[in-house]
Scaffold this motif. Structure first.
Motif, PDB file in Angstrom:
ATOM      1  N   TYR A  98     -22.945 -15.130 129.492  1.00 28.09           N
ATOM      2  CA  TYR A  98     -22.155 -15.675 130.686  1.00 28.09           C
ATOM      3  C   TYR A  98     -20.760 -15.173 130.248  1.00 28.09           C
ATOM      4  O   TYR A  98     -20.271 -15.049 129.210  1.00 28.09           O
ATOM      5  N   CYS A  99     -20.026 -14.854 131.332  1.00 25.92           N
ATOM      6  CA  CYS A  99     -18.742 -14.296 131.186  1.00 25.92           C
ATOM      7  C   CYS A  99     -17.823 -15.575 130.798  1.00 25.92           C
ATOM      8  O   CYS A  99     -17.892 -16.748 131.164  1.00 25.92           O
ATOM      9  N   ARG A 100     -16.897 -15.424 129.705  1.00 27.51           N
ATOM     10  CA  ARG A 100     -16.289 -16.332 128.980  1.00 27.51           C
ATOM     11  C   ARG A 100     -14.424 -16.389 129.670  1.00 27.51           C
ATOM     12  O   ARG A 100     -13.927 -16.807 128.895  1.00 27.51           O
ATOM     13  N   LEU A 101     -14.371 -15.558 130.593  1.00 26.84           N
ATOM     14  CA  LEU A 101     -13.101 -15.307 130.896  1.00 26.84           C
ATOM     15  C   LEU A 101     -12.851 -16.388 132.255  1.00 26.84           C
ATOM     16  O   LEU A 101     -13.666 -16.951 132.723  1.00 26.84           O
ATOM     17  N   ALA A 102     -11.336 -16.580 132.610  1.00 26.03           N
ATOM     18  CA  ALA A 102     -11.212 -17.485 133.566  1.00 26.03           C
ATOM     19  C   ALA A 102     -11.744 -16.881 135.012  1.00 26.03           C
ATOM     20  O   ALA A 102     -11.928 -15.753 135.148  1.00 26.03           O
ATOM     21  N   ARG A 103     -12.173 -17.859 135.778  1.00 34.03           N
ATOM     22  CA  ARG A 103     -12.741 -17.631 137.146  1.00 34.03           C
ATOM     23  C   ARG A 103     -11.789 -16.592 137.806  1.00 34.03           C
ATOM     24  O   ARG A 103     -12.251 -15.964 138.646  1.00 34.03           O
ATOM     25  N   GLU A 104     -10.255 -16.598 137.665  1.00 35.18           N
ATOM     26  CA  GLU A 104      -9.418 -15.681 138.384  1.00 35.18           C
ATOM     27  C   GLU A 104      -9.225 -14.304 137.823  1.00 35.18           C
ATOM     28  O   GLU A 104      -8.410 -13.509 138.210  1.00 35.18           O
ATOM     29  N   HIS A 105     -10.108 -14.012 136.878  1.00 36.00           N
ATOM     30  CA  HIS A 105      -9.704 -12.798 136.101  1.00 36.00           C
ATOM     31  C   HIS A 105      -9.865 -11.585 136.920  1.00 36.00           C
ATOM     32  O   HIS A 105     -10.926 -11.651 137.864  1.00 36.00           O
ATOM     33  N   GLN A 106      -9.402 -10.496 136.840  1.00 40.21           N
ATOM     34  CA  GLN A 106      -9.193  -9.239 137.520  1.00 40.21           C
ATOM     35  C   GLN A 106      -9.508  -7.861 136.653  1.00 40.21           C
ATOM     36  O   GLN A 106      -9.233  -6.876 137.086  1.00 40.21           O
ATOM     37  N   CYS A 107     -10.334  -8.126 135.669  1.00 31.80           N
ATOM     38  CA  CYS A 107     -11.104  -6.960 135.051  1.00 31.80           C
ATOM     39  C   CYS A 107     -12.446  -7.272 134.744  1.00 31.80           C
ATOM     40  O   CYS A 107     -12.983  -8.112 135.511  1.00 31.80           O
ATOM     41  N   ARG A 108     -13.045  -6.295 134.159  1.00 32.11           N
ATOM     42  CA  ARG A 108     -14.457  -6.447 133.642  1.00 32.11           C
ATOM     43  C   ARG A 108     -14.720  -7.852 133.179  1.00 32.11           C
ATOM     44  O   ARG A 108     -13.911  -8.603 132.416  1.00 32.11           O
ATOM     45  N   HIS A 109     -16.022  -8.131 133.280  1.00 27.10           N
ATOM     46  CA  HIS A 109     -16.479  -9.357 132.471  1.00 27.10           C
ATOM     47  C   HIS A 109     -16.574  -9.372 131.098  1.00 27.10           C
ATOM     48  O   HIS A 109     -16.745  -8.395 130.674  1.00 27.10           O
ATOM     49  N   LEU A 110     -16.213 -10.329 130.467  1.00 27.72           N
ATOM     50  CA  LEU A 110     -16.350 -10.341 128.846  1.00 27.72           C
ATOM     51  C   LEU A 110     -17.328 -11.750 128.561  1.00 27.72           C
ATOM     52  O   LEU A 110     -17.006 -12.767 129.007  1.00 27.72           O
ATOM     53  N   GLY A 111     -18.423 -11.576 127.714  1.00 28.47           N
ATOM     54  CA  GLY A 111     -19.184 -12.354 127.341  1.00 28.47           C
ATOM     55  C   GLY A 111     -19.920 -12.255 126.020  1.00 28.47           C
ATOM     56  O   GLY A 111     -19.486 -11.161 125.317  1.00 28.47           O
ATOM     57  N   TYR A 112     -20.438 -13.150 125.627  1.00 28.91           N
ATOM     58  CA  TYR A 112     -21.053 -13.230 124.165  1.00 28.91           C
ATOM     59  C   TYR A 112     -22.434 -13.400 124.104  1.00 28.91           C
ATOM     60  O   TYR A 112     -22.950 -14.618 124.883  1.00 28.91           O
ATOM     61  N   GLY A 113     -23.478 -12.689 123.584  1.00 31.71           N
ATOM     62  CA  GLY A 113     -24.740 -13.101 123.436  1.00 31.71           C
ATOM     63  C   GLY A 113     -25.452 -11.869 122.816  1.00 31.71           C
ATOM     64  O   GLY A 113     -24.968 -10.958 122.438  1.00 31.71           O
ATOM     65  N   HIS A 114     -26.873 -12.128 122.728  1.00 30.01           N
ATOM     66  CA  HIS A 114     -27.889 -10.993 122.183  1.00 30.01           C
ATOM     67  C   HIS A 114     -28.419 -10.408 123.592  1.00 30.01           C
ATOM     68  O   HIS A 114     -28.914 -10.937 124.470  1.00 30.01           O
ATOM     69  N   ILE A 115     -28.098  -9.048 123.742  1.00 37.32           N
ATOM     70  CA  ILE A 115     -28.293  -8.545 125.022  1.00 37.32           C
ATOM     71  C   ILE A 115     -29.293  -7.322 124.691  1.00 37.32           C
ATOM     72  O   ILE A 115     -29.594  -6.808 125.728  1.00 37.32           O
ATOM     73  N   ASP A 116     -29.517  -6.746 123.593  1.00 39.65           N
ATOM     74  CA  ASP A 116     -30.147  -5.725 123.233  1.00 39.65           C
ATOM     75  C   ASP A 116     -31.565  -5.842 122.459  1.00 39.65           C
ATOM     76  O   ASP A 116     -31.599  -6.638 121.474  1.00 39.65           O
ATOM     77  N   ALA A 117     -32.678  -5.464 122.913  1.00 40.13           N
ATOM     78  CA  ALA A 117     -34.017  -5.721 122.461  1.00 40.13           C
ATOM     79  C   ALA A 117     -34.082  -5.071 120.923  1.00 40.13           C
ATOM     80  O   ALA A 117     -34.804  -5.554 120.181  1.00 40.13           O
ATOM     81  N   ASP A 118     -33.237  -4.322 120.563  1.00 43.39           N
ATOM     82  CA  ASP A 118     -33.178  -3.637 119.409  1.00 43.39           C
ATOM     83  C   ASP A 118     -32.379  -4.387 118.563  1.00 43.39           C
ATOM     84  O   ASP A 118     -32.356  -4.085 117.142  1.00 43.39           O
ATOM     85  N   ARG A 119     -31.850  -5.525 118.925  1.00 47.55           N
ATOM     86  CA  ARG A 119     -31.064  -6.430 117.998  1.00 47.55           C
ATOM     87  C   ARG A 119     -31.544  -7.879 117.933  1.00 47.55           C
ATOM     88  O   ARG A 119     -30.816  -8.803 117.988  1.00 47.55           O
ATOM     89  N   PRO A 120     -32.878  -8.149 117.997  1.00 49.19           N
ATOM     90  CA  PRO A 120     -33.589  -9.458 117.948  1.00 49.19           C
ATOM     91  C   PRO A 120     -32.909  -9.925 116.859  1.00 49.19           C
ATOM     92  O   PRO A 120     -32.936  -9.712 115.764  1.00 49.19           O
ATOM     93  N   GLY A 121     -32.616 -11.450 117.017  1.00 50.39           N
ATOM     94  CA  GLY A 121     -32.338 -12.365 115.852  1.00 50.39           C
ATOM     95  C   GLY A 121     -30.972 -11.898 115.140  1.00 50.39           C
ATOM     96  O   GLY A 121     -30.378 -12.690 114.268  1.00 50.39           O
ATOM     97  N   SER A 122     -30.177 -11.043 115.973  1.00 52.06           N
ATOM     98  CA  SER A 122     -28.780 -10.664 115.170  1.00 52.06           C
ATOM     99  C   SER A 122     -27.868 -11.883 115.646  1.00 52.06           C
ATOM    100  O   SER A 122     -28.200 -12.492 116.670  1.00 52.06           O
ATOM    101  N   ALA A 123     -26.902 -11.755 115.178  1.00 52.94           N
ATOM    102  CA  ALA A 123     -25.642 -12.534 115.412  1.00 52.94           C
ATOM    103  C   ALA A 123     -25.398 -12.100 117.177  1.00 52.94           C
ATOM    104  O   ALA A 123     -25.517 -10.858 117.454  1.00 52.94           O
ATOM    105  N   ALA A 124     -24.702 -12.973 117.771  1.00 57.45           N
ATOM    106  CA  ALA A 124     -24.356 -12.799 119.083  1.00 57.45           C
ATOM    107  C   ALA A 124     -23.128 -11.703 119.110  1.00 57.45           C
ATOM    108  O   ALA A 124     -22.209 -11.411 117.990  1.00 57.45           O
ATOM    109  N   VAL A 125     -23.277 -10.791 120.155  1.00 56.21           N
ATOM    110  CA  VAL A 125     -21.980  -9.798 120.056  1.00 56.21           C
ATOM    111  C   VAL A 125     -21.304  -9.933 121.401  1.00 56.21           C
ATOM    112  O   VAL A 125     -21.852 -10.726 122.400  1.00 56.21           O
ATOM    113  N   SER A 126     -20.113  -9.353 121.474  1.00 60.08           N
ATOM    114  CA  SER A 126     -19.189  -9.427 122.639  1.00 60.08           C
ATOM    115  C   SER A 126     -19.745  -8.301 123.583  1.00 60.08           C
ATOM    116  O   SER A 126     -19.682  -7.113 122.987  1.00 60.08           O
TER     117      SER A 126
END
Length: 129
Positions: A98-126
């Motif tokens: 989920y994007c962790r920026l304010a609803r009004e942001h005017q740039c790319r989204h920024l979030g934290y989580g596990h997004i890559d199948a090659d990184r299972p169980g790893s710490a969340a990444v930005s």
């Protein structure tokens, strides 16, 4: 297809702001605040973002952030705003980023989580998308 960059690949804005005492007191008084109030505050947006700088000063329970907003021409101010609702699907159908920026942001989204199948169980990444 959504282009995803890990935060390590995305240059962060280097702007920071030392808040005056009155704004520190105001942030410290937020009911159910989830962070420690401390100076300085660093801009959360990617480098070369348009418009003002934004930093999360205090997150309250629920989906509300007390944001510090400033520019080179104006003193810092506090703005209460909800978080962006953008989500990024991941390899794990049970988890999204989920994007962790304010609803009004005017740039790319920024979030934290596990997004890559090659990184299972790893710490969340930005990630930016």
């Amino acid at each position: 297809m959504t282009r995803v960059n890990f935060r390590d690949d995305v240059e962060a804005c280097e702007a920071h702001m030392w808040l005056p005492g009155r704004l520190l007191i105001e942030l410290g008084a937020v009911v159910d605040g989830l962070h420690k109030v401390t100076n300085p505050y660093r801009c959360w947006l990617p480098a070369e973002h348009p418009g003002e700088h934004w930093s999360l000063g205090m997150e309250a329970t629920g989906e509300v952030g007390h944001w510090i907003v400033w520019s080179g021409a104006a003193p810092p101010r506090l703005l209460v705003a909800g978080f962006c609702h953008a989500t990024l699907e991941t390899f794990d159908l049970q988890e999204s980023v989920y994007c962790r920026l304010a609803r009004e942001h005017q740039c790319r989204h920024l979030g934290y989580g596990h997004i890559d199948a090659d990184r299972p169980g790893s710490a969340a990444v930005s990630v930016c998308w």
